[in-house]
Design a protein around this motif. Structure first.
Motif, PDB file in Angstrom:
ATOM      1  N   GLN B  25       0.838  -1.203   0.000  1.00  0.00           N
ATOM      2  CA  GLN B  25       0.000   0.000   0.000  1.00  0.00           C
ATOM      3  C   GLN B  25       0.872   1.254   0.000  1.00  0.00           C
ATOM      4  N   LEU B  26       1.884   1.261   0.870  1.00  0.00           N
ATOM      5  CA  LEU B  26       2.718   2.453   0.992  1.00  0.00           C
ATOM      6  C   LEU B  26       3.414   2.779  -0.326  1.00  0.00           C
ATOM      7  N   PHE B  27       3.984   1.761  -0.955  1.00  0.00           N
ATOM      8  CA  PHE B  27       4.782   2.048  -2.144  1.00  0.00           C
ATOM      9  C   PHE B  27       3.910   2.217  -3.391  1.00  0.00           C
ATOM     10  N   THR B  28       2.740   1.601  -3.407  1.00  0.00           N
ATOM     11  CA  THR B  28       1.813   1.928  -4.503  1.00  0.00           C
ATOM     12  C   THR B  28       1.428   3.405  -4.392  1.00  0.00           C
ATOM     13  N   ALA B  51      -3.950   7.304  -4.865  1.00  0.00           N
ATOM     14  CA  ALA B  51      -2.786   7.392  -3.976  1.00  0.00           C
ATOM     15  C   ALA B  51      -3.222   7.585  -2.523  1.00  0.00           C
ATOM     16  N   ILE B  52      -4.234   8.415  -2.323  1.00  0.00           N
ATOM     17  CA  ILE B  52      -4.735   8.661  -0.968  1.00  0.00           C
ATOM     18  C   ILE B  52      -5.310   7.373  -0.382  1.00  0.00           C
ATOM     19  N   VAL B  53      -6.070   6.634  -1.186  1.00  0.00           N
ATOM     20  CA  VAL B  53      -6.661   5.383  -0.705  1.00  0.00           C
ATOM     21  C   VAL B  53      -5.566   4.436  -0.219  1.00  0.00           C
ATOM     22  N   CYS B  54      -4.523   4.258  -1.018  1.00  0.00           N
ATOM     23  CA  CYS B  54      -3.446   3.344  -0.620  1.00  0.00           C
ATOM     24  C   CYS B  54      -2.699   3.888   0.593  1.00  0.00           C
ATOM     25  N   LYS B 235      -7.159  -2.392  -3.762  1.00  0.00           N
ATOM     26  CA  LYS B 235      -6.630  -1.037  -3.649  1.00  0.00           C
ATOM     27  C   LYS B 235      -5.387  -0.830  -4.531  1.00  0.00           C
ATOM     28  N   CYS B 236      -4.384  -1.688  -4.358  1.00  0.00           N
ATOM     29  CA  CYS B 236      -3.134  -1.480  -5.109  1.00  0.00           C
ATOM     30  C   CYS B 236      -3.337  -1.832  -6.578  1.00  0.00           C
ATOM     31  N   LEU B 237      -3.715  -3.086  -6.843  1.00  0.00           N
ATOM     32  CA  LEU B 237      -3.868  -3.495  -8.238  1.00  0.00           C
ATOM     33  C   LEU B 237      -4.897  -2.589  -8.925  1.00  0.00           C
ATOM     34  N   TYR B 238      -6.000  -2.347  -8.243  1.00  0.00           N
ATOM     35  CA  TYR B 238      -7.064  -1.466  -8.736  1.00  0.00           C
ATOM     36  C   TYR B 238      -6.500  -0.079  -9.075  1.00  0.00           C
ATOM     37  N   GLY B 239      -5.722   0.468  -8.176  1.00  0.00           N
ATOM     38  CA  GLY B 239      -5.136   1.791  -8.410  1.00  0.00           C
ATOM     39  C   GLY B 239      -4.172   1.777  -9.592  1.00  0.00           C
TER      40      GLY B 239
END
Ligand code: RET
Ligand code: RET
Ligand code: RET
Ligand code: RET
Ligand code: RET
Ligand code: NA
Ligand code: NA
Ligand code: NA
Ligand code: NA
Ligand code: NA
Ligand code: NA
Ligand code: NA
Ligand code: NA
Ligand code: NA
Ligand code: NA
Lengths: 255, 255, 255, 255, 255
Positions: B25-28, B51-54, B235-239
């Motif tokens: 999450q942090l690095f995404t 970015a905010i979501v992750c 969250k990550c893949l989606y983003g």
């Protein structure tokens, strides 16, 4: 007024809601900083201040959160028991006033800055609103710290005078300037003032509670939730509406 | 439902997977912020929100991780033994709902923002999706906190109504707007919706497990892994897919 | 001079005011960095230095704050009792001089930089002001550390010489250069110098107190508050006025 | 395989080398982010990924470092004695696999991205390299966790298949594309591939050691140093060479 | 050579000076990053490296500081007593060599980069200076760790060879290139080299002290202060002069 003991549900509720406020303030602040280039330069002052306000609040809630978790402890396995006040630490409510002293004047600055009024009108508004806001908080503090209801009452009353003055300036004087705003944003600005009225009202009401004999751990938990919700609305939502106004005005100015 | 004891393998597995989620999450989030200038301005809102979501998820998993490591302890040398719940601390599962309350509405906002629809269509979609999402999470929370299966069931059912409504809006209403998207991205957007369906489905299923009597430390470990994987995908893949869509549209808009 | 014991009110007051200074310095610093692109390039040096000064102060107050909370402890439940000096830790006042050694020269650099004088005048001012400032602090340090009032007095006197020289340069020599400043900012620059005079005066006065026999925990608490307020005014407010001057000059230069 | 006891020299050596890795990864990451604007937009994807890889590694080494210092303790004054495994904590080697799962696919992405091949070739390479890399790590994990050498051997063998495939793609298929690279960078890209081969080889070799009966605290210390050096070369040096290639191509593209 | 006991004054002095170094390195690093856009692109490599060097040093001094405060403890109330080495922790001096291994080659890179020489001359200088610098530090390390003076002497001597070579390259070979620098900066570059000579000389001299029998807590405290001052001059002041040169050359290149 801090209760001697909290049930696990009460403890976890406050814990989760304080954490919610930290996340809300911190990420609203980051969002606003990242979004800065998306509005015209003349609205960046307002957005920067909005970001700073939420950043300051995140900092203070981080301290409030830690102060809370250190002040209440349990001996039950898995935390499944009552939490009582620990020896050697205290839940420090003074933080809120420190926060307000910095953020309440800035919230008014945000509002005035996003209107992008003539330089003269703007500085006339600010030189009246900002000292009044600082005075309001400074007068409330000794009342909050006082142990007797009389002192509490007197300072509460004194603090209400600048509060009333702020509302007068915002709702009477500022209204005249609203006509010069683009038609599309006039409604959003009114909404913003209403949000300000509704959320700021929470604080003097909460101040009254102990005087009204509303006490006990449930009232206290409710109060913490109330403060937390009001802080999210009065800073995050408020800042995001400011961002929206700035975006709308950036579009209409460009045409 | 939190188990009283975990083997070292179970403990280490959860430990490693929670750490994996934090890093993801942090690095995404950092990746998306750095990549912002690489899409056209009109897609930056979507990327900023992603970015905010992750970032919010990284914050919450950081707390979940700490909550976990403090809640379970062992006395064995080199940690080679069973881990049991400690006195005075608890594994706080409430965090997940706090996280969802903030991120689930934002995930829908991301999706709508990347489509860059007409202002009117966009706000019509958002004024329906966002309250429904908030309602869905808020109704699930008391069910999750309840100790009896009846309350759990009732709130689960209530929460499913806004869930169904969200799916309806996404798969029926939104489909009409897809025709206006450039042909090249239409397939990717469909993929994104499928990912959303597949990952969001995990949460109500996980909610059902205790009611079905699926319990014990293995089930619980599996649940934590399931949540973690779903959170990375949702969250990550989606983003990152949102980022891909924004890049593709930036190219096709430029021509 | 550090008191052996503090009442809860004294402890909480210092605690809250130190936290106020951290928040003020940190967020002024962030504000100035974010606002950098809003002034012309030739004023960014001044603003960068102002941001660095507030950042350094935030760092030092963070350490002062931690040093304070670790040095004083209570055994009372909920912290409702007296706080006494703990075994094994000390409240480290030396931090202040470390901070001044870095920030006092930089504060003078800020002032000179915002004037954007001819390169020659500027370097002539700096080669006199900066060494004088460093000397002033370095001479005060052994006096502060001394246990007898004579040494304290002698070094205080020695330190006052460069102090007087700095004031001479600022109020006599600099005045000549003020004529070349745009009329609109001349008033603000004078104000800034007055602020400098008023706030810098606090430090030698505070230095005198122990020699005058003003001692005890109330005096000490007052001193900490005095330092804190002076630090906010001499760095944050000062930096914000520098920002204002830079904004005003950016406008008038553009025309 | 974790030794029960370490001499002070062994402890300090690992301590210093882990700290070296943290510093290397963290500051390479920061360097790459700061340097992003210095290459043409088409190479920024490669550099961003390189920065993210080093950032993820810094995060994991920070955890590995803390895990190590908590797991080994001494009672000797000034730390001048042996360090033994503590009760209640373990040195968690699983972190490495978590790190690889994220970074190994990204390292391949970096390489492909900096070549800036035709969109089609690029996605054909990635859809083969990335799943192979993930599979390689995922198959190695159960082998590493197994207590018997047979399981270890079987999974090691299985993991080697995707490894061989990756090397095949990099050294056979990719070679064809190299002809389209500017002559000046062709040599540097070959060098990069050699670096990849040499450093990636360290990991399967280290995997073999326990099976070969190479054990004991010296072997273990050597292994930790080997991993650390390989990680610095395979991520930091690799990322810096990617940066160099991007700079060179930016120049030659501009002409 | 680490003393068994320190007076409070000695402890506080080291404490304050280490904190001074952290603040100096950290904020010089931040200053340089913020100031990057104020020089021409061709000088940004030098400034970025200067910022990275100070960042790495801040990181290491942060660890040195913590290592120091954990290694020495007192039992006196208010810290007013002697500080002795604690059981279970050590003051880790190895950090310095880890820091040098990374920063010393980078300091030479900074210098060469700011000259912006022809690509060929530049890479010829770097391929000689950087390996020599790494070798110098690597050879010094075993000497520093050795317990007998003979080993210390031998490795010190070996380490001096690359040191002499570096000085030769800097003062003989580089001088030829100086003629191509704008006249205004030639003096500043010479000054920079003198600063390098004066500060780098501190380290081998400090290395000699134990061999000369200069020992005891006062010598040790002096050594820590010496290292700290040298590190501030050799990294912060050096980086700021590099910045000045880059500014001056940016002006003269523009004309
Ligand atoms: C009138 C009044 C008060 C007003 C407080 C207000 C208006 C606080 C606003 C706080 C905000 C807006 C925080 C932001 O998040 C006090 C001091 C309680 C004292 C009693 C009288
Ligand atoms: C329908 C339903 C639920 C739905 C939860 C959802 C859909 C959560 C989505 C979370 C996401 C997307 C997280 C992101 O990473 C609850 C609340 C479990 C309660 C039971 C009924
Ligand atoms: C003359 C004099 C002193 C002056 C100190 C000053 C002028 C300090 C300024 C500090 C500032 C401006 C801090 C910023 O926040 C000392 C050293 C106390 C020693 C006694 C004589
Ligand atoms: C073939 C093979 C392996 C390969 C591991 C590799 C190739 C790891 C690369 C790691 C890198 C490049 C880290 C970056 O810093 C395992 C999993 C040990 C298991 C045994 C067989
Ligand atoms: C010649 C020599 C040495 C040289 C060390 C140097 C030159 C260190 C420079 C450090 C710097 C510049 C740090 C920056 O802040 C050693 C290793 C002590 C060993 C003895 C011989
Ligand atoms: Na607690
Ligand atoms: Na208190
Ligand atoms: Na634990
Ligand atoms: Na709990
Ligand atoms: Na305390
Ligand atoms: Na002390
Ligand atoms: Na340890
Ligand atoms: Na373990
Ligand atoms: Na200590
Ligand atoms: Na040691």
């Amino acid at each position: 007024m801090i209760p001697d003991s909290l049930t696990q549900l009460q403890y976890d509720t406050i814990y989760n809601i304080f954490s919610l406020v930290i996340a809300s303030q911190l990420f609203t602040s980051i969002f606003l900083v990242i979004s800065l280039p998306r509005v015209l330069p003349r609205y960046r002052q307002a957005l920067t201040v909005a970001a700073i306000v939420c950043g300051i609040a995140a900092y203070h809630y981080f301290r409030i959160f830690n102060s809370f978790t250190e002040a209440f402890v349990t001996e039950a396995v898995g935390g499944r028991g009552d939490y009582v006040q620990v020896a050697g630490a205290s839940f420090n409510e003074g933080y809120r006033y420190v926060d307000w002293l910095l953020t309440v004047p800035l919230l008014l600055l945000e509002l005035v800055a996003v209107l992008a009024l003539a330089r003269k009108v703007q500085s006339s508004l600010l030189t009246r609103l900002i000292p009044a806001a600082a005075l309001m908080i400074a007068l409330g503090y000794p009342g909050e710290m006082a142990s007797d209801n009389l002192t509490r009452g007197i300072f509460g009353l004194l603090s209400s005078l600048p509060f009333a003055y702020i509302l007068y300036v915002l709702f009477v004087e500022l209204t005249k300037s609203l006509d010069r705003q683009p038609a599309t944003v006039r409604k959003t600005i009114s909404l913003l003032r209403l949000l300000l009225l509704a959320t700021w009202g929470v604080y003097p009401i909460a101040y009254l509670l102990p005087g009204l004999g509303i006490d006990g751990s449930d009232a206290w938990v409710g109060l913490q939730i109330g403060y937390s919700v009001a802080d999210i609305l009065a800073k995050c939502l408020y800042g995001l509406i400011i961002f929206r106004i700035a975006r709308m005005k950036s579009f209409s100015d460009d045409q």
